[in-house]
Motif scaffolding. Structure first.
Motif, PDB file in Angstrom:
ATOM      1  N   VAL A 174     -47.094 -20.774  54.291  1.00 26.74           N
ATOM      2  CA  VAL A 174     -46.412 -21.650  55.252  1.00 26.74           C
ATOM      3  C   VAL A 174     -45.182 -22.280  54.615  1.00 26.74           C
ATOM      4  CG1 VAL A 174     -46.610 -23.784  56.590  1.00 26.74           C
ATOM      5  CG2 VAL A 174     -48.433 -22.120  56.653  1.00 26.74           C
ATOM      6  N   ARG A 175     -45.299 -22.718  53.359  1.00 24.02           N
ATOM      7  CA  ARG A 175     -44.166 -23.332  52.666  1.00 24.02           C
ATOM      8  C   ARG A 175     -43.014 -22.340  52.527  1.00 24.02           C
ATOM      9  NH1 ARG A 175     -45.802 -23.833  47.873  1.00 24.02           N
ATOM     10  NH2 ARG A 175     -47.566 -25.142  48.388  1.00 24.02           N
ATOM     11  N   LEU A 176     -43.320 -21.106  52.170  1.00 21.29           N
ATOM     12  CA  LEU A 176     -42.282 -20.066  52.059  1.00 21.29           C
ATOM     13  C   LEU A 176     -41.617 -19.792  53.408  1.00 21.29           C
ATOM     14  CD1 LEU A 176     -43.988 -17.478  49.713  1.00 21.29           C
ATOM     15  CD2 LEU A 176     -41.856 -18.690  49.257  1.00 21.29           C
ATOM     16  N   ILE A 226     -52.362 -14.417  59.828  1.00 24.43           N
ATOM     17  CA  ILE A 226     -52.027 -14.658  61.229  1.00 24.43           C
ATOM     18  C   ILE A 226     -51.237 -15.959  61.291  1.00 24.43           C
ATOM     19  CG2 ILE A 226     -52.924 -15.135  63.535  1.00 24.43           C
ATOM     20  CD1 ILE A 226     -55.395 -13.450  62.760  1.00 24.43           C
ATOM     21  N   LEU A 227     -50.044 -15.877  61.863  1.00 21.85           N
ATOM     22  CA  LEU A 227     -49.147 -17.020  61.979  1.00 21.85           C
ATOM     23  C   LEU A 227     -49.133 -17.496  63.428  1.00 21.85           C
ATOM     24  CD1 LEU A 227     -46.931 -18.736  60.517  1.00 21.85           C
ATOM     25  CD2 LEU A 227     -45.289 -17.082  61.409  1.00 21.85           C
ATOM     26  N   LYS A 228     -49.336 -18.810  63.623  1.00 17.33           N
ATOM     27  CA  LYS A 228     -49.264 -19.409  64.953  1.00 17.33           C
ATOM     28  C   LYS A 228     -47.917 -20.112  65.079  1.00 17.33           C
ATOM     29  CE  LYS A 228     -51.185 -23.169  67.656  1.00 17.33           C
ATOM     30  NZ  LYS A 228     -52.108 -24.307  67.613  1.00 17.33           N
ATOM     31  N   THR A 229     -47.234 -19.885  66.194  1.00 16.22           N
ATOM     32  CA  THR A 229     -45.950 -20.530  66.445  1.00 16.22           C
ATOM     33  C   THR A 229     -45.763 -20.725  67.948  1.00 16.22           C
ATOM     34  OG1 THR A 229     -43.594 -20.465  65.924  1.00 16.22           O
ATOM     35  CG2 THR A 229     -44.638 -18.369  66.490  1.00 16.22           C
ATOM     36  N   VAL A 242     -50.524 -21.200  59.511  1.00 14.54           N
ATOM     37  CA  VAL A 242     -51.235 -19.965  59.196  1.00 14.54           C
ATOM     38  C   VAL A 242     -52.684 -20.174  59.598  1.00 14.54           C
ATOM     39  CG1 VAL A 242     -52.036 -18.462  57.340  1.00 14.54           C
ATOM     40  CG2 VAL A 242     -49.684 -19.241  57.341  1.00 14.54           C
ATOM     41  N   LYS A 243     -53.168 -19.377  60.548  1.00 13.59           N
ATOM     42  CA  LYS A 243     -54.526 -19.525  61.062  1.00 13.59           C
ATOM     43  C   LYS A 243     -55.547 -18.817  60.181  1.00 13.59           C
ATOM     44  CE  LYS A 243     -55.067 -21.656  64.279  1.00 13.59           C
ATOM     45  NZ  LYS A 243     -55.200 -23.129  64.260  1.00 13.59           N
ATOM     46  N   GLN A 244     -55.149 -17.715  59.573  1.00 17.83           N
ATOM     47  CA  GLN A 244     -56.047 -16.938  58.730  1.00 17.83           C
ATOM     48  C   GLN A 244     -55.221 -16.268  57.653  1.00 17.83           C
ATOM     49  OE1 GLN A 244     -58.070 -14.005  61.078  1.00 17.83           O
ATOM     50  NE2 GLN A 244     -60.059 -14.678  60.415  1.00 17.83           N
ATOM     51  N   TYR A 245     -55.745 -16.224  56.418  1.00 11.88           N
ATOM     52  CA  TYR A 245     -55.036 -15.547  55.330  1.00 11.88           C
ATOM     53  C   TYR A 245     -56.053 -14.951  54.380  1.00 11.88           C
ATOM     54  CZ  TYR A 245     -52.361 -14.857  51.066  1.00 11.88           C
ATOM     55  OH  TYR A 245     -51.808 -14.306  49.938  1.00 11.88           O
TER      56      TYR A 245
END
Length: 115
Positions: free
Chosen positions: A37-39, A73-76, A62-65
């Protein structure tokens, strides 16, 4: 008209993006979901400035990594998912290791992404 939530208020429409991080020679990453997320936020700020941060910061997570497979999985927001996708595509290294991040799927529902 926009669909409403069960309590009568407006609901936020989100998009979920499924990414795979490809590393050289299948190296495992030591980065965490928070690092990812920071990146992504740094990439948004660097490429789209305050406009991009204002548009995406609220719902970006990030929902899952999974560091072993390099999948996350990225939520936006629905309106900003293309900008988030572009920002992720501009990331070329994680932990000083060259990477390529590829979007596998985009959906409005988390359940659809997981399947």
């Amino acid at each position: 008209p926009e669909p409403t939530s069960k309590d009568g208020g407006m609901r936020f429409k989100n998009r979920y993006l499924h990414f795979t991080i490809v590393t050289a020679q299948g190296r495992e990453l030591t980065a965490t979901g928070g690092d990812i997320v920071r990146l992504i936020r740094q990439s948004i700020q660097g490429n789209f400035g305050d406009f991009g941060m204002g548009r995406l910061q609220q719902a970006l997570s990030v929902k899952q990594y999974d560091s072993k497979t390099g999948k996350f999985i990225l939520k936006t927001t629905r309106d900003g998912y293309r900008m988030a996708w572009a920002a992720v595509s501009f990331i070329s290294s994680i932990d000083s290791k060259p990477v390529q991040i590829v979007c596998q799927k985009v959906s409005g529902r988390l359940d659809d992404i997981k399947s």
